[in-house]
Design a protein around this motif. Structure first.
Motif, short mmCIF file in Angstrom:
data_model
loop_
_atom_site.label_atom_id
_atom_site.label_comp_id
_atom_site.label_asym_id
_atom_site.label_seq_id
_atom_site.Cartn_x
_atom_site.Cartn_y
_atom_site.Cartn_z
N PHE A 52 25.55 42.06 48.38
CA PHE A 52 26.40 42.33 47.22
C PHE A 52 27.83 41.90 47.49
O PHE A 52 28.48 41.28 46.64
N GLU A 53 28.36 42.24 48.67
CA GLU A 53 29.74 41.88 49.01
C GLU A 53 29.94 40.37 49.06
O GLU A 53 30.96 39.86 48.60
N LYS A 54 28.97 39.66 49.58
CA LYS A 54 29.06 38.20 49.64
C LYS A 54 29.10 37.62 48.23
O LYS A 54 29.92 36.76 47.92
N ASN A 55 28.21 38.11 47.37
CA ASN A 55 28.17 37.67 45.98
C ASN A 55 29.47 38.03 45.25
O ASN A 55 30.04 37.21 44.52
N LEU A 56 29.95 39.24 45.48
CA LEU A 56 31.20 39.69 44.86
C LEU A 56 32.37 38.82 45.29
O LEU A 56 33.16 38.37 44.46
N PHE A 57 32.46 38.54 46.56
CA PHE A 57 33.55 37.70 47.05
C PHE A 57 33.46 36.29 46.48
O PHE A 57 34.47 35.72 46.06
N ASN A 58 32.25 35.72 46.44
CA ASN A 58 32.09 34.37 45.90
C ASN A 58 32.50 34.29 44.43
O ASN A 58 33.01 33.26 43.99
N LYS A 59 32.28 35.36 43.69
CA LYS A 59 32.64 35.37 42.26
C LYS A 59 34.13 35.62 42.03
O LYS A 59 34.66 35.27 40.99
N THR A 60 34.80 36.26 42.99
CA THR A 60 36.17 36.71 42.74
C THR A 60 37.25 35.98 43.53
O THR A 60 38.42 36.05 43.15
N HIS A 61 36.94 35.31 44.61
CA HIS A 61 38.00 34.79 45.46
C HIS A 61 38.79 33.65 44.84
O HIS A 61 39.91 33.38 45.27
N ARG A 62 38.27 32.99 43.83
CA ARG A 62 39.01 31.93 43.16
C ARG A 62 39.46 32.32 41.76
O ARG A 62 40.16 31.58 41.10
N ALA A 63 39.03 33.46 41.29
CA ALA A 63 39.33 33.89 39.92
C ALA A 63 40.70 34.54 39.85
O ALA A 63 41.20 35.09 40.82
N ASN A 64 41.28 34.48 38.68
CA ASN A 64 42.58 35.11 38.44
C ASN A 64 42.45 36.42 37.68
O ASN A 64 43.43 37.03 37.33
N ALA A 65 41.23 36.83 37.40
CA ALA A 65 41.00 38.06 36.66
C ALA A 65 41.16 39.26 37.58
O ALA A 65 41.36 39.12 38.78
N GLU A 66 41.05 40.45 37.00
CA GLU A 66 41.15 41.68 37.79
C GLU A 66 39.89 42.52 37.67
O GLU A 66 39.81 43.58 38.28
N ILE A 67 38.93 42.06 36.89
CA ILE A 67 37.72 42.84 36.66
C ILE A 67 36.53 41.90 36.52
O ILE A 67 36.66 40.78 36.03
N ILE A 68 35.38 42.38 36.98
CA ILE A 68 34.15 41.60 36.87
C ILE A 68 32.98 42.57 36.75
O ILE A 68 33.01 43.65 37.34
N MET A 69 31.98 42.16 35.99
CA MET A 69 30.72 42.90 35.93
C MET A 69 29.74 42.16 36.83
O MET A 69 29.52 40.96 36.65
N LEU A 70 29.16 42.85 37.80
CA LEU A 70 28.26 42.21 38.74
C LEU A 70 27.16 43.17 39.13
O LEU A 70 27.44 44.30 39.58
N ASP A 71 25.94 42.75 38.97
CA ASP A 71 24.76 43.55 39.34
C ASP A 71 24.79 44.96 38.76
O ASP A 71 24.46 45.94 39.42
N GLY A 72 25.24 45.09 37.52
CA GLY A 72 25.28 46.39 36.86
C GLY A 72 26.44 47.26 37.27
O GLY A 72 26.45 48.45 36.96
N LEU A 73 27.41 46.70 37.96
CA LEU A 73 28.59 47.47 38.38
C LEU A 73 29.85 46.85 37.79
O LEU A 73 29.96 45.63 37.70
N THR A 74 30.78 47.69 37.42
CA THR A 74 32.11 47.23 37.02
C THR A 74 32.95 47.21 38.28
O THR A 74 33.10 48.24 38.95
#
Length: 178
Positions: A52-74
């Motif tokens: 989960f952490e690897k997936n979370l990091f891959n989705k967020t490390h280049r993004a400029n947002a502050e929130i993401i929905m991932l695997d049913g979690l905010t």
């Protein structure tokens, strides 16, 4: 209090205090530095957590947002220099509450590290940061969101090291500052 809606019956669940599913700090390579998960039903083993952490990091490390929905979690997040701070809640959780927990975590760490929020300094002070985690949230229940009070309680607990477990430098420092 947060009311959870039951989609099956259209009624409201009982209010709950369990808002946070987990908190995590990762480095700029996506490696876990510190993480705590509070819900045993999700991410209940280290392998799932790492994936989960690897997936979370891959989705967020280049993004400029502050929130993401991932695997049913905010997930709300913030990065600084070479660290990424994350707070996770369920998919129906109020993002503003999660953001206040994230801000409390980041500001507490910032105060503890004397505004030098970097990986090397965080690792040198990991014990105090772990105490701050515990002062912010216990078992998914938010205890405090005021960084000043969190830091003061975490600092008090780090000073209670028995004399026999202190280094000579710590003993000398404590004597000179009293």
């Amino acid at each position: 209090m947060v009311y959870k809606k039951n989609t099956m019956e259209g009624s409201l669940f009982e209010p709950t205090l369990y808002l946070v599913k987990g908190m995590c700090i990762m480095d700029n390579d996506g490696n876990r530095i510190l993480a705590k998960y509070y819900d045993p039903d999700i991410l209940n083993n280290t392998k799932d957590q790492k994936a989960f952490e690897k997936n979370l990091f891959n989705k967020t490390h280049r993004a400029n947002a502050e929130i993401i929905m991932l695997d049913g979690l905010t997930c709300v997040y913030k990065n600084n220099v070479d660290l990424y701070f994350y707070v996770m809640g369920s998919s129906h959780e109020n993002e503003l509450i999660l953001q206040s927990v994230l801000n409390a975590l980041y500001e507490s760490v910032s105060i503890l590290l004397r505004r030098n929020v970097e990986k090397r300094i965080l690792l040198d002070n990991l014990d105090a940061v772990m105490l701050a985690f515990d002062e912010i949230c216990d078992g998914g229940v938010i205890l405090d969101s005021d960084p000043t009070s969190i830091v003061s309680r975490a600092a008090l607990r780090t000073e209670d090291v028995p004399l026999g477990e202190q280094t000579v430098a710590q003993v000398f420092f404590n004597i000179m500052n009293k």
